[in-house]
Every structure is written in structure tokens, then in C-alpha cells.
Enzyme design. Structure first.
Site, PDB file in Angstrom:
ATOM      1  N   GLY A   1       0.681  -4.394  -5.115  1.00  0.00           N
ATOM      2  CA  GLY A   1       1.640  -3.424  -4.620  1.00  0.00           C
ATOM      3  C   GLY A   1       0.986  -2.430  -3.679  1.00  0.00           C
ATOM      4  O   GLY A   1      -0.245  -2.337  -3.593  1.00  0.00           O
ATOM      5  N   CYS A   2       1.811  -1.667  -2.992  1.00  0.00           N
ATOM      6  CA  CYS A   2       1.301  -0.731  -1.984  1.00  0.00           C
ATOM      7  C   CYS A   2       0.584   0.451  -2.629  1.00  0.00           C
ATOM      8  O   CYS A   2      -0.579   0.736  -2.293  1.00  0.00           O
ATOM      9  CB  CYS A   2       2.425  -0.275  -1.069  1.00  0.00           C
ATOM     10  SG  CYS A   2       3.929   0.270  -1.918  1.00  0.00           S
TER      11      CYS A   2
END
Length: 346
Positions: free
Chosen positions: A148-149
Site C-alpha cells: 500500500g501507499c
């Protein structure tokens, strides 16, 4: 040429994959899918692609997609990915999944934060795709769980400190701010211009953001023991970018210069991690549109706390760029191929 499919190409991470892979010398994007926009050229959905990529979006079953390509990128929401990934795997296709569906190793933990997992038997096969920490495993993998970011920015920001046992793992606090593209392209009242512009707000406060178990899983592996963090995300009125400010208590007396040297040694030779000099701090403006993660380190002389600040583009290093980096490793290609993207500034 390596033939690839982008499943879910009408979202922001999908179009970012198209943008990056368009310039990749070893890749041909031969299949792009979308349920809502099937039958339309992708350039009609994203006018920025006009005259450069006019491939028609399709709505195909997984078998039909797999028959066309060598590698599949799934740029779908959670749950939607795990409904199709098993078919691709059974047909012998390498998969790079940009959803959360295969990032968390434990099915019960995934179920607590998301919903019951549809194919938990695949979780042990999935390699968490953060190249700076998993390069050898990624090269041998057939299923990549693209990070994920927020987790990317936090994990890269903390890895040297945890591996070096420089900080107390129980003391980690993260304040992270993201641009609105991190919420996806779907229409939501909270993301309307008038709701976001000229404002700055926290959300997912109190340990409820779904990226927390992913972050804690990977940080625990680095620390060698289970740990918990305090994580508070914020929404910033900008298109893209993540800035994470990470606080921790050192186990002894530390100096910023020594910590910077630690980071420089840890990330020596890493093409996409830039450790900044003492007194220089990252900005999302300096990584926009690139696969870089910029890291700055300082010490609060008054409290003794270590402060790490990391900046990434949430759609590139935080999603599609890292996915291409993983693809390169899986295919035995130079890791930077197709990713020599200078940041867009101003």
C-alpha cells in the site's frame, strides 16, 4: 516482448500503469479491462492518453484475459482481486496484485480488518513486494502483493532504525498526509472539491485505518518482535503525494549525522531511495510523478526523539511504479527499466 494485462484499468493506478508501461522497452500492454467502460478506447476515459494509447477496454472473464498475456496486473478494489487471482495462478500467469487482498499473511487478521478471505491458501505464496527489502524473494515469486501507499512510505522510513535496533519499537507514532487520488476515482462526497479544497483533516483516527495491520506486520518482521504503532492519516488538498512524519524514541543517545550515515549505508545502491543530507527535508513536490522515496532524518534535541520524514508519489512508488519495479525483478530485467522518471516540477 512481455505481454501484460491491466485488470481494472479505468482507475488511477490502472492509468498510471498504462503511462509507465507505455515507455517500457520490453512490455506490450495487450489487454486492459473495465466493467463500466468496456467497449471504449482507454483514451476516451483518460484524455491524457489521446494519440498515444487508444487500446479498447474490454470486459473479459479471467480465462479470456489469461489467454492473451504473460503477466497480469490486478488494479482492483479489495475482494474483487481475490475473486480473479486464483484463475490467473491456475493458468500459470504471474500476478502483481495492487489491492490489499494478499498483503496480510494471516487470514484471520485480514478478516478482522477487511472481510473473510476467499482463498487463504494463496497467502503463503504471496511475496510482499517491497524491492528494497525482498528483492531475492520477488525475483522467484509468481504472486506479488504490491504494498500500500502509506505502508511503503512508513516501512522505507523506519527499516534502518528497526533493523539496527536504534529505536524502541513500542514508541513509533506516524502522522501521514496523502493527496486525494489515494481515495480512488469513485465519486465520494468527502472527496468533492468543496469538501477538500482549502482544508486539511485527519481521518481513520484511533487505530482503525486498514493499512495498520500491513504496516505492523512488516515492521514487526524488521524488529524481530511484534509491535504496535499509532498511525493517523490525513487528507491534503492536492492530487498526489504522501508525506509521512515518523516519531520514535531512540534506545540511546543519537545524532542526526550518525543516523543519516546509517540510512545511507542501508540504502546504498538503491536506485529509488534518496537519503537527504542533514538539514534537508523531503517534499512531495520533489517526487511527484517519479518512483523515488525521499527520506530526511533529524533529532529533536529537546526531547531526544528521532524524527524521520519520507515522501513518495502515492500512485507511483506507492502503487504502479513499485508494481513495475516488481515486474522487472520477476522477469529478470534491470530493476529501473521503464522507471527512469524524473519528478514533475513545478
Amino acid at each position: 516482448m512481455i505481454k501484460v494485462a491491466i485488470v481494472g484499468a479505468s482507475g488511477y493506478t490502472g492509468v498510471e500503469l498504462i503511462r509507465i508501461l507505455h515507455s517500457h522497452p520490453e512490455v506490450a500492454v495487450t489487454c486492459v479491462t473495465s466493467e463500466q467502460s468496456a467497449g471504449r478506447p482507454v483514451s476516451s476515459v483518460f484524455p491524457s492518453l489521446r494519440g498515444r494509447c487508444d487500446i479498447v477496454l474490454e470486459n473479459l472473464e479471467p480465462v479470456g484475459i489469461a489467454e492473451k498475456v504473460d503477466i497480469v496486473f490486478t488494479a482492483l478494489p479489495h475482494k474483487a482481486a481475490m475473486e480473479v487471482v486464483p484463475t490467473f495462478m491456475k493458468m500459470g500467469k504471474d500476478v502483481i496484485d495492487l489491492s490489499a487482498d494478499y498483503r496480510i499473511h494471516d487470514a484471520d487478521t485480514y478478516g478482522k480488518w477487511y472481510e473473510p478471505h476467499l482463498n487463504p491458501e494463496l497467502l503463503p505464496e504471496a511475496v510482499y513486494g517491497i524491492p528494497e527489502l525482498r528483492r531475492a524473494e520477488i525475483a522467484e515469486a509468481s504472486l506479488i502483493a504490491n504494498p500500500g501507499c502509506y505502508p511503503t512510505s512508513v516501512i522505507l522510513g523506519l527499516a534502518p532504525l528497526l533493523k539496527g535496533k536504534v529505536i524502541d519499537p513500542r514508541s513509533i507514532i506516524v502522522d501521514a498526509a496523502s493527496g486525494t487520488s489515494g481515495a480512488g476515482r469513485g465519486a465520494k462526497v468527502d472527496n468533492l472539491y468543496c469538501e477538500v479544497n482549502e482544508g486539511f483533516r485527519a481521518y481513520g483516527v484511533g487505530g482503525v485505518h486498514r493499512h495498520i495491520p500491513e504496516i505492523e506486520q512488516e515492521l514487526s518482521l524488521l524488529a524481530g518482535n511484534p509491535l504496535n504503532i499509532t498511525f493517523t492519516p490525513h487528507l491534503v488538498p492536492m492530487d498526489r503525494g504522501i508525506l509521512s512524519t515518523i516519531y520514535s524514541q531512540p534506545t540511546g543517545s543519537v545524532k542526526a549525522a550518525d543516523l543519516i550515515a546509517l540510512y545511507q549505508a542501508f540504502y546504498d545502491g538503491e536506485p529509488f531511495v534518496r537519503v537527504l543530507p542533514e538539514g534537508v527535508l523531503p517534499s512531495t513536490a520533489h517526487v511527484r510523478g517519479s518512483n523515488f522515496c525521499d527520506i530526511g532524518i533529524t533529532v529533536d534535541q529537546r526531547t531526544g526523539r528521532v524524527i524521520v520524514i519520507s515522501a513518495i508519489d502515492n500512485l507511483v512508488k506507492g502503487a504502479s511504479g513499485q508494481a513495475v519495479q516488481n515486474m522487472n525483478l520477476m522477469c529478470g530485467l534491470p530493476e529501473t527499466l521503464g522507471l527512469d522518471l524524473l519528478p514533475v516540477f513545478p
